[in-house]
Write a protein that holds these residues in place. Structure first.
Motif, PDB file in Angstrom:
ATOM      1  N   TYR A  17       0.822  -1.213   0.000  1.00 34.36           N
ATOM      2  CA  TYR A  17       0.000   0.000   0.000  1.00 34.36           C
ATOM      3  C   TYR A  17       0.853   1.260   0.000  1.00 34.36           C
ATOM      4  CZ  TYR A  17      -3.845  -3.166   0.645  1.00 34.36           C
ATOM      5  OH  TYR A  17      -4.743  -4.180   0.456  1.00 34.36           O
ATOM      6  N   LEU A  18       2.011   1.208   0.636  1.00 35.67           N
ATOM      7  CA  LEU A  18       2.901   2.369   0.600  1.00 35.67           C
ATOM      8  C   LEU A  18       3.368   2.621  -0.829  1.00 35.67           C
ATOM      9  CD1 LEU A  18       5.081   1.835   3.808  1.00 35.67           C
ATOM     10  CD2 LEU A  18       3.112   3.357   3.506  1.00 35.67           C
ATOM     11  N   LYS A  19       3.665   1.578  -1.566  1.00 35.71           N
ATOM     12  CA  LYS A  19       4.087   1.732  -2.967  1.00 35.71           C
ATOM     13  C   LYS A  19       2.968   2.332  -3.808  1.00 35.71           C
ATOM     14  CE  LYS A  19       7.685  -1.695  -2.816  1.00 35.71           C
ATOM     15  NZ  LYS A  19       8.096  -3.043  -2.989  1.00 35.71           N
ATOM     16  N   LEU A  24       0.904   7.439  -6.404  1.00 34.32           N
ATOM     17  CA  LEU A  24      -0.160   8.434  -6.457  1.00 34.32           C
ATOM     18  C   LEU A  24       0.356   9.852  -6.203  1.00 34.32           C
ATOM     19  CD1 LEU A  24      -3.284   8.692  -6.686  1.00 34.32           C
ATOM     20  CD2 LEU A  24      -3.360   8.487  -4.205  1.00 34.32           C
ATOM     21  N   ILE A  25       1.399   9.991  -5.403  1.00 32.12           N
ATOM     22  CA  ILE A  25       1.883  11.310  -4.994  1.00 32.12           C
ATOM     23  C   ILE A  25       2.280  12.201  -6.174  1.00 32.12           C
ATOM     24  CG2 ILE A  25       3.755  12.506  -3.757  1.00 32.12           C
ATOM     25  CD1 ILE A  25       3.460  10.332  -1.576  1.00 32.12           C
ATOM     26  N   PRO A  26       3.049  11.724  -7.165  1.00 30.72           N
ATOM     27  CA  PRO A  26       3.382  12.620  -8.289  1.00 30.72           C
ATOM     28  C   PRO A  26       2.146  13.140  -9.023  1.00 30.72           C
ATOM     29  CG  PRO A  26       4.797  10.691  -8.322  1.00 30.72           C
ATOM     30  CD  PRO A  26       3.748  10.433  -7.279  1.00 30.72           C
ATOM     31  N   ASN A  27       1.134  12.303  -9.198  1.00 29.28           N
ATOM     32  CA  ASN A  27      -0.109  12.745  -9.851  1.00 29.28           C
ATOM     33  C   ASN A  27      -0.819  13.797  -9.013  1.00 29.28           C
ATOM     34  OD1 ASN A  27       0.319  10.904 -11.935  1.00 29.28           O
ATOM     35  ND2 ASN A  27      -0.830   9.302 -10.888  1.00 29.28           N
ATOM     36  N   ASN A  51      10.815  10.133  -2.022  1.00 30.31           N
ATOM     37  CA  ASN A  51      12.050   9.481  -2.462  1.00 30.31           C
ATOM     38  C   ASN A  51      12.797   8.835  -1.293  1.00 30.31           C
ATOM     39  OD1 ASN A  51      11.506  10.213  -5.086  1.00 30.31           O
ATOM     40  ND2 ASN A  51      12.727  12.074  -5.001  1.00 30.31           N
ATOM     41  N   GLU A  52      12.827   9.517  -0.145  1.00 35.26           N
ATOM     42  CA  GLU A  52      13.474   8.952   1.041  1.00 35.26           C
ATOM     43  C   GLU A  52      12.754   7.689   1.500  1.00 35.26           C
ATOM     44  OE1 GLU A  52      13.823  11.852   4.178  1.00 35.26           O
ATOM     45  OE2 GLU A  52      15.049  13.192   2.934  1.00 35.26           O
ATOM     46  N   ALA A  53      11.434   7.723   1.462  1.00 37.61           N
ATOM     47  CA  ALA A  53      10.656   6.562   1.892  1.00 37.61           C
ATOM     48  C   ALA A  53      10.887   5.371   0.968  1.00 37.61           C
ATOM     49  CB  ALA A  53       9.172   6.913   1.946  1.00 37.61           C
ATOM     50  N   ILE A  54      10.972   5.635  -0.326  1.00 34.62           N
ATOM     51  CA  ILE A  54      11.224   4.558  -1.286  1.00 34.62           C
ATOM     52  C   ILE A  54      12.589   3.920  -1.024  1.00 34.62           C
ATOM     53  CG2 ILE A  54      11.711   4.088  -3.732  1.00 34.62           C
ATOM     54  CD1 ILE A  54       9.496   6.141  -4.397  1.00 34.62           C
ATOM     55  N   GLN A  55      13.569   4.751  -0.688  1.00 33.97           N
ATOM     56  CA  GLN A  55      14.939   4.263  -0.502  1.00 33.97           C
ATOM     57  C   GLN A  55      15.203   3.693   0.888  1.00 33.97           C
ATOM     58  OE1 GLN A  55      17.320   7.630  -1.573  1.00 33.97           O
ATOM     59  NE2 GLN A  55      16.748   7.533  -3.722  1.00 33.97           N
ATOM     60  N   LYS A  62      11.972   3.613   7.668  1.00 38.32           N
ATOM     61  CA  LYS A  62      10.798   3.752   6.804  1.00 38.32           C
ATOM     62  C   LYS A  62       9.605   4.291   7.606  1.00 38.32           C
ATOM     63  CE  LYS A  62       8.978   1.409   2.851  1.00 38.32           C
ATOM     64  NZ  LYS A  62       9.888   1.963   1.885  1.00 38.32           N
ATOM     65  N   ILE A  63       9.439   3.806   8.827  1.00 39.65           N
ATOM     66  CA  ILE A  63       8.343   4.270   9.683  1.00 39.65           C
ATOM     67  C   ILE A  63       8.466   5.772   9.926  1.00 39.65           C
ATOM     68  CG2 ILE A  63       7.452   4.179  12.059  1.00 39.65           C
ATOM     69  CD1 ILE A  63       8.077   1.115  11.957  1.00 39.65           C
ATOM     70  N   ASN A  64       9.660   6.241  10.276  1.00 40.36           N
ATOM     71  CA  ASN A  64       9.868   7.668  10.541  1.00 40.36           C
ATOM     72  C   ASN A  64       9.594   8.503   9.300  1.00 40.36           C
ATOM     73  OD1 ASN A  64      10.624   7.061  13.169  1.00 40.36           O
ATOM     74  ND2 ASN A  64      12.805   7.082  12.709  1.00 40.36           N
ATOM     75  N   THR A  65      10.095   8.073   8.167  1.00 44.85           N
ATOM     76  CA  THR A  65       9.884   8.808   6.921  1.00 44.85           C
ATOM     77  C   THR A  65       8.412   8.807   6.537  1.00 44.85           C
ATOM     78  OG1 THR A  65      12.099   8.137   6.211  1.00 44.85           O
ATOM     79  CG2 THR A  65      10.648   9.021   4.531  1.00 44.85           C
TER      80      THR A  65
END
Length: 159
Positions: A17-19, A24-27, A51-55, A62-65
């Motif tokens: 779901y995060l992916k 969705l964010i860029p749109n 981008n930070e969350a993806i990486q 990941k939780i903090n981001t």
């Protein structure tokens, strides 16, 4: 299935779901930026946090981001409330509905994940399984909790 594997499985559910939210964010940004041109810093922060969350490799990172990303998405949605043309945009409404659905799925997945973390942590901390956990280096799992204290505040209702 042991508790560590259950935690991994639950985390992978959140990750799906995060992916979807990342996609969705860029749109969302593209739709909003024409209306809210003076909020460039917020838009840049959203892109950077996405981008930070993806990486992010570690769950806690990941939780903090993700918590920061959620805060900024909420800010964007609040700002959008001040733009009637934006709110009336069919594209924005569609994106908003998709985001609400994804956020709901993330919440459900997070709840399941936190249940598996609780179960795992109980085994790591309870006798006699704590002896095995210490020998093999099993550690407590990290809960996916809300960092934003304002989200914990009770909702104020006035008539």
């Amino acid at each position: 299935m042991n508790t560590k594997n259950r935690m991994k499985e639950a985390w992978s559910g959140i990750d799906v779901y995060l992916k979807k939210r990342y996609e969705l964010i860029p749109n969302l940004i593209e739709t909003v930026k024409g209306y809210v041109s003076h909020e460039q810093k917020l838009m840049q922060d959203l892109v950077r946090l996405r981008n930070e969350a993806i990486q992010a490799q570690q769950n806690q990172e990941k939780i903090n981001t993700e918590n920061h990303l959620s805060e900024n998405i909420s800010r964007l949605m609040l700002i959008a409330e001040n733009y009637p043309d934006l709110k009336a945009s069919t594209n924005f409404q569609l994106l908003q509905n998709q985001l609400e659905t994804i956020e709901s799925e993330i919440e459900l997945s997070r709840r399941y994940y936190n249940g598996t973390v609780r179960e795992h942590n109980n085994q790591v901390q309870s006798f006699p399984s704590n002896l095995v956990a210490s020998v093999f280096g099993f550690e407590n799992g990290a809960f996916f909790e809300i960092n934003n204290s304002t989200e914990r505040d009770p909702v104020k209702v006035s008539f």
